[in-house]
Every structure is written in structure tokens, then in C-alpha cells.
Motif scaffolding. Structure first.
Motif, PDB file in Angstrom:
ATOM      1  N   ARG A  95      -5.358   0.101  -3.446  1.00  0.00           N
ATOM      2  CA  ARG A  95      -4.672   0.629  -2.359  1.00  0.00           C
ATOM      3  C   ARG A  95      -4.663   1.599  -3.885  1.00  0.00           C
ATOM      4  O   ARG A  95      -5.102   2.297  -5.071  1.00  0.00           O
ATOM      5  N   GLU A 101       5.340   9.406   3.357  1.00  0.00           N
ATOM      6  CA  GLU A 101       6.058   8.786   2.437  1.00  0.00           C
ATOM      7  C   GLU A 101       6.167   7.124   1.613  1.00  0.00           C
ATOM      8  O   GLU A 101       5.789   7.028   3.015  1.00  0.00           O
ATOM      9  N   ASP A 102       5.991   6.573   0.369  1.00  0.00           N
ATOM     10  CA  ASP A 102       6.202   5.475   0.753  1.00  0.00           C
ATOM     11  C   ASP A 102       5.363   4.265   1.017  1.00  0.00           C
ATOM     12  O   ASP A 102       5.017   3.394   1.415  1.00  0.00           O
ATOM     13  N   THR A 103       4.069   5.338   1.004  1.00  0.00           N
ATOM     14  CA  THR A 103       3.054   4.213   2.288  1.00  0.00           C
ATOM     15  C   THR A 103       1.757   4.117   0.835  1.00  0.00           C
ATOM     16  O   THR A 103       1.486   5.576  -0.134  1.00  0.00           O
ATOM     17  N   SER A 104       0.119   3.603   0.966  1.00  0.00           N
ATOM     18  CA  SER A 104      -0.812   4.192   0.270  1.00  0.00           C
ATOM     19  C   SER A 104      -2.031   3.785   1.215  1.00  0.00           C
ATOM     20  O   SER A 104      -1.760   3.327   2.167  1.00  0.00           O
ATOM     21  N   ARG A 106      -5.053   2.237   1.622  1.00  0.00           N
ATOM     22  CA  ARG A 106      -5.876   0.661   1.289  1.00  0.00           C
ATOM     23  C   ARG A 106      -7.656   0.680   2.388  1.00  0.00           C
ATOM     24  O   ARG A 106      -7.480   0.682   2.999  1.00  0.00           O
ATOM     25  N   THR A 159       6.756   4.615   9.605  1.00  0.00           N
ATOM     26  CA  THR A 159       6.671   3.310   8.700  1.00  0.00           C
ATOM     27  C   THR A 159       6.348   1.858   8.877  1.00  0.00           C
ATOM     28  O   THR A 159       5.679   1.028   8.288  1.00  0.00           O
ATOM     29  N   PHE A 160       5.730   2.067  10.497  1.00  0.00           N
ATOM     30  CA  PHE A 160       5.054   0.467  11.050  1.00  0.00           C
ATOM     31  C   PHE A 160       3.723   1.118  12.050  1.00  0.00           C
ATOM     32  O   PHE A 160       2.988   0.397  11.964  1.00  0.00           O
TER      33      PHE A 160
ATOM     34  N   ASN B 250       8.250  -0.787   4.258  1.00  0.00           N
ATOM     35  CA  ASN B 250       7.605  -0.672   5.947  1.00  0.00           C
ATOM     36  C   ASN B 250       6.611  -1.719   5.495  1.00  0.00           C
ATOM     37  O   ASN B 250       5.890  -2.852   4.890  1.00  0.00           O
ATOM     38  N   ARG B 251       5.318  -1.544   6.712  1.00  0.00           N
ATOM     39  CA  ARG B 251       4.850  -2.128   7.461  1.00  0.00           C
ATOM     40  C   ARG B 251       3.017  -2.487   5.914  1.00  0.00           C
ATOM     41  O   ARG B 251       3.052  -3.479   5.987  1.00  0.00           O
TER      42      ARG B 251
END
Lengths: 338, 256
Positions: A95, A101-104, A106, A159-160, B250-251
Motif C-alpha cells: 500500500r 482521504e483515509d485510503t491507499s 494498492r 469510501t466504496f 472503507n472498502r
């Protein structure tokens, strides 16, 4: 193609590594295993016979990294009583920082599963592993579990919602493939997600698809595709009924049609959870159109203990309304995980 | 995901959610506090901005005991991530986000949105359904509360309260709970079907205080419709009010 010798060497090296590395490093990997035995029988009015060469036992060895937030790996190989060694999966994920925000971001590389499109058995939205999976027999398990060698980028856009870019080198296939998909999750309930994707295969072959799912009394899902000029549409419905307390009934039905051909495929399944440990169901697989055939029968699974499952199925095949040999094909299996 | 994994995740969320009943306006009876005040204190023990905990889950039936361990991340909105960390379902995850439940299967590297009728599915051979996971913490608006009086449980004095569902769509038409008068932790609950039959029973013990909140470190759930089954959850680590990244909900994190 990964040779048998190479697979064996990989497995041997992995377990040698496990044996000799310092304990502090060993703690970062978690080994697990599955021991299995499967056999097939032919039943008719003369009796029940084990079909030659169908009794196979073996072990699946698995190694997973743990407690690493930026890098993880997974490895699984199967060695069976025919002395055949199969590399089931071998991949790592890494990652990296990403602007959402709040994601990476991959990156995945290696022999890994990939789930594109929607479908339990039929999936017109799967350009990687195909619309109809290779299935030996109907059973109580999952049907779409294939893996392939790939490099994959996962790009979150919410988010999804996310996008994926994939490159599949010519390891298990003759031609390299590459493409991507975009998955949007409007979360309307009746329409939960919509995805569209494209895969290019050297040749050239172009494969594009759209898939979606939602819930409206029945949980529904559908996919439509154009794979090299051939159109396919698959769709499915699922609902869990609880008419009788502690006796859940799950109903699933799927269809697959090729608009340019006179051929349709159907998959109905009705399963009852008789107890927490015992499931019993009926399943069928039918082809209609130019060719008519039906395979139908009973499936059951018993899991008295966590990690220990006995399964069995009994199927009979009909072609143009007439039974064909073997009269009834029975498959029995046992799996113990630890 | 196997039924056992479902049950692990479900039990984790369900048992914590059970403690989060909100207050209903009610009238005090005699010298007892108003039922609304009791339930508010009960709820106060369960509301935190963030929490993280490790737990062990032992599901026992006539065949033996199955053990799992898991980690739970939770934030005030009700968003919850359950990660199964040991047992044969290790690596499987369940994410509750608002009213949605998502399952991650490491075998298929796939995320499944649990929807519609599938929410009725039993988890892990337990007596729980996914519908219980979708509890959004608005039980205050959905139940009428009535204080029946005092009772004792495991030697502790408790308030005896009945919660009656306002809508027929509720999973449990009635909930009969005992709230510890000292710690304001729910020590016992009987959950009733619409037919008025008690279908599940929860009891809690080993009350400890973490960051000002009283928490039951041991809970036992029984399905009264089945024989010789019970689920015991033991908390082994509880942290409350800690910095918790939004990435857990989150996913991308779910499928990691």
C-alpha cells in the motif's frame, strides 16, 4: 507455465525458510493447512462402485503474513496423493499513500484471485476467468475461485467506489491481457453498485462488460458483455426465506443467454439449513436451445465442528429427456482445516 | 464466509450493540429513578467517540467448542469493523457502515454487500442474524421503555426494564433487561419474538472500568430455541477514546 519442479522448489524453499528463520520473523507469518479426501462413485441398479482414479487425498498448505499495515503476502500450494503439486496462490500486496482521504493506493502482484462482474455461477461480466467457470460437479461450495498471475493496481475514488487496472502476463494463457474496471456504489438499496470494465487481449481481442446489483424483494444481480463480438447476458436472483423458525431456506436462480445463439443456461438452487451444522439442498444445471440437457440432484454438507466438513452430492444427467451414464454420479468429500 | 465466521462477527457487534439501548421518556415510579435516566446511564457506558478491542469467542454445541479471536474497531457513528484474527476463518472481515453490512472473503479476495433477505441469515451457527448488526443506535425511537422494579442478578442489584417495539418490523418485539444499579451495565437480557416467545438470552459479568466507562468483559449468549448451545465472548483488550483513523471504515481497508 510454472513447472512442477519449480512449484516443488518454491514450496520446499518456503518451508525451509519457516524452519530456519529466527522466531521473531516467524511470528510475522501464520501457517495453516487443509487436509482433504474426495472420491466419486457411480450408482445404478447393479450397485454402487468407486470410479477408478477419482479418489484423491491431499493437503493444502498456506502461509499468510500478518500484522503488517503496508505489506502482506499469501501463499498456498496443494500436494495430493497423485503426487501432483499445484501452486494455488502466491502474491503480495503493498500500500502507498493516495490522495483520497483515509485510503491507499494498492499494488498486488503474483498468482491471485480476481472478482470482476457479478454472479455466483454464471458471470457475463468476468472477462478474466470466463462466463462459465470450470466446474467438475455441482456442490455446496463456491464455484468461482480461480486465480491467475497478475499485476493489479487498486485506486480508491471514495469510501466504496474504486478503479482497478490489471495486467495478466502470458503465464497460464498464451496471450497477455490488460484492462481495467470502474466500480461505482450509489447505495440506493435497489441499486447498490454499478461497474464497467474492459480487457484487451493480444490478438487482438476486445472484451467489455457492465454489471450491477441491488435488492428489491429479491437480491438481484446482472451482467452484460461483448467478448470479441459475442454478446452474453447473465442474471441472478437470491432470497432467504424464513417461513419456519430455525429452518432458513435460500433460493438462488441464475440464467445465462447468448442473444446471437439459440443457447441458454440455467442454474436453480434451493438450500435448507436443517441445523446449524447440516445443510441440504437441490441444485440443477440446464442447457436449453439447440441442445437440451439437465444435470440435477441433491447436495448436502455437515460441519459438526468448526474446520471439519463432510460434503456429498448425487447428480443425474438427462439429455433430451433421457438419462445418460453414469446413472447417478455421487461425490463425497471431507475437509479438515487447522 | 462460513457460518462460524458470520457468528463471530455478529456476536462481536451484537453483544456490544445490545448494551447501547437509548433512553425513552418515562415516569419515575416510587423512589426509583425514571426509566429514561436509567437507560441514559446505560447508554452513556456504551457511547464513545472511538474504541478498539480484542476478544475471544467460544461457540459451544453438542459437538464441542469452537474458538475464534477477533479485533473490533468502532466509532461513534456506529461504523464498526470486525477482523477475525485467529481460527480457521482468520482474515475474514465484516464492516458495518450505516445500515449496510459488507463481508470480505480472503479466499476470493472479494467484498460482498449483504442486502435484503440475506440479512436474515444466521451467523456462525449462532442465534444471531445480520439484521441485528444493522442496529443504528436509534432504539430510543423504536421502543417503549417500562420500569418493572428491582431484581438481582449474580448478587448485583438491578433495574428490571421492559422494552417493547413500536414497529412490527423490529427483530425483537420485546426485550426484558436487567441493568446493574451500580455500574449501569446490562447484566441480563431476554429477547422475545413477535409471538411472545423468549428466543435469546444474554448474561454479562466481569465488569471493569476503562477510561471512565463500565464494560462487561465476559458475556454469554444462548439461543433458547436450541439445546446445548451457547456463545461466550471474553474481552482481552479494550481501549476507549483512542485516535482511530477513518481508514478502518472503507472498502480499501476491508479488502486489505
Amino acid at each position: 507455465m510454472v513447472t512442477r519442479r519449480a512449484r516443488f522448489a518454491l514450496i520446499a524453499a518456503t518451508f525451509a525458510f519457516l524452519t530456519f528463520v529466527p522466531p521473531s520473523l516467524q511470528a510475522e507469518a501464520v501457517p495453516s493447512a487443509q487436509i482433504f479426501v474426495d472420491t466419486s462413485l457411480d450408482a445404478d441398479n447393479k450397485g454402487v462402485r468407486v470410479i477408478d482414479g477419482t479418489t484423491v487425498g491431499g493437503i493444502r498448505l498456506r502461509l499468510d503474513s500478518s500484522k503488517n499495515d503496508a505489506l502482506k503476502g499469501s501463499f498456498q500450494a496443494t500436494i495430493d496423493s497423485t503426487k501432483k503439486t499445484t501452486l494455488d496462490r502466491a502474491y503480495f500486496k503493498a500500500r502507498f499513500p493516495w490522495f483520497v482521504e483515509d485510503t491507499s493506493l494498492r499494488f498486488t502482484a503474483g498468482l491471485a484471485p480476481l472478482s470482476w462482474g457479478k454472479g455466483f455461477l454464471f458471470n457475463a461480466g468476468d472477462p478474466v476467468f470466463g462466463v462459465i467457470p470450470k466446474v467438475d460437479a455441482l456442490s455446496a461450495g463456491d464455484y468461482r475461485t480461480a486465480t491467475d498471475w497478475m499485476g493489479l493496481l487498486y485506486l480508491p475514488v471514495g469510501t466504496f467506489s474504486f478503479a482497478e487496472l490489471v495486467c495478466l502476463p502470458p503465464v497460464s494463457t498464451r496471450r497477455s491481457r490488460s484492462g481495467g474496471r470502474f466500480v461505482l456504489t450509489p447505495d440506493f438499496g435497489f441499486l447498490q453498485s454499478v461497474e464497467t470494465g474492459y480487457l484487451f487481449e493480444e490478438g487482438p481481442v476486445h472484451k467489455g462488460y457492465v454489471a450491477m446489483d441491488g435488492s428489491l424483494f429479491f437480491d438481484w444481480y446482472a451482467a452484460g458483455s461483448v467478448f470479441d463480438g459475442e454478446y452474453a447476458i447473465s442474471f441472478g436472483l437470491f432470497r432467504l426465506f424464513d417461513f419456519i423458525p430455525n429452518l432458513p431456506l435460500s433460493l438462488r436462480t441464475e440464467g445465462l443467454v447468448y442473444p446471437q445463439k439459440n443457447v441458454q443456461y440455467w442454474y436453480p438452487s434451493l438450500t435448507a439449513g436443517l441445523t446449524d451444522e447440516l445443510e441440504f439442498g437441490v441444485q440443477g444445471y440446464a442447457q436449453t436451445g439447440d441442445d437440451n440437457n439437465l444435470t440435477a440432484g441433491l447436495v448436502t454438507s455437515l460441519s459438526p465442528l468448526k474446520g471439519f466438513t463432510l460434503s456429498a452430492s448425487a447428480m443425474k444427467r438427462f439429455e433430451k429427456g433421457e438419462a445418460v451414464q453414469p446413472d447417478i454420479l455421487i461425490k463425497i468429500g471431507c475437509v479438515c482445516s487447522f | 464466509m462460513s457460518a462460524t465466521a458470520y457468528a463471530t462477527a455478529f456476536a462481536a457487534i451484537f453483544m456490544t450493540a445490545l448494551a447501547s439501548f437509548a433512553a425513552q421518556p418515562a415516569t419515575a415510579e416510587g423512589g426509583a429513578p425514571a426509566v429514561a435516566d436509567i437507560v441514559k446511564k446505560l447508554e452513556a457506558n456504551r457511547i464513545y467517540d472511538t474504541s478498539s478491542m480484542d476478544a475471544k469467542l467460544a461457540v459451544s454445541n453438542q459437538f464441542g467448542i469452537t474458538a475464534n479471536e477477533f479485533t473490533v474497531y468502532e466509532r461513534k457513528s456506529g461504523d464498526t469493523l470486525v477482523v477475525i484474527t485467529s481460527g480457521s476463518d482468520r482474515g475474514q472481515k465484516v464492516l458495518r457502515q450505516k445500515q449496510n453490512i459488507y463481508l470480505y472473503y480472503p479466499e476470493a479476495e472479494d467484498v460482498i454487500w449483504l442486502k435484503g433477505s440475506a440479512l436474515k441469515d444466521s451467523m456462525m451457527g449462532s442465534d444471531f442474524s445480520y439484521e441485528d448488526l444493522t442496529d443504528d443506535g436509534t432504539i430510543l425511537d423504536r421502543f417503549d421503555a417500562q420500569l418493572l422494579g428491582e431484581d438481582t442478578f449474580d448478587g448485583a442489584k438491578c433495574w428490571h426494564i421492559i422494552l417493547t417495539a413500536k414497529a412490527k418490523t423490529e427483530t425483537y418485539a420485546k426485550q426484558e433487561i436487567l441493568v446493574d444499579q451500580t455500574s449501569y451495565v446490562m447484566r441480563h437480557a431476554l429477547l422475545f419474538s413477535a409471538a411472545g416467545k423468549a428466543i435469546r438470552e444474554l448474561s454479562a459479568s466481569d465488569i471493569k472500568t476503562v477510561n471512565g466507562k463500565n464494560i462487561a468483559f465476559s458475556s454469554v449468549m444462548k439461543d433458547l430455541m436450541k439445546k446445548n448451545t451457547s456463545t461466550t465472548m471474553t474481552l482481552t483488550r479494550v481501549e476507549i477514546g483512542i485516535p482511530l483513523s477513518g481508514k478502518y471504515f472503507n472498502r480499501e481497508e476491508l479488502s486489505w
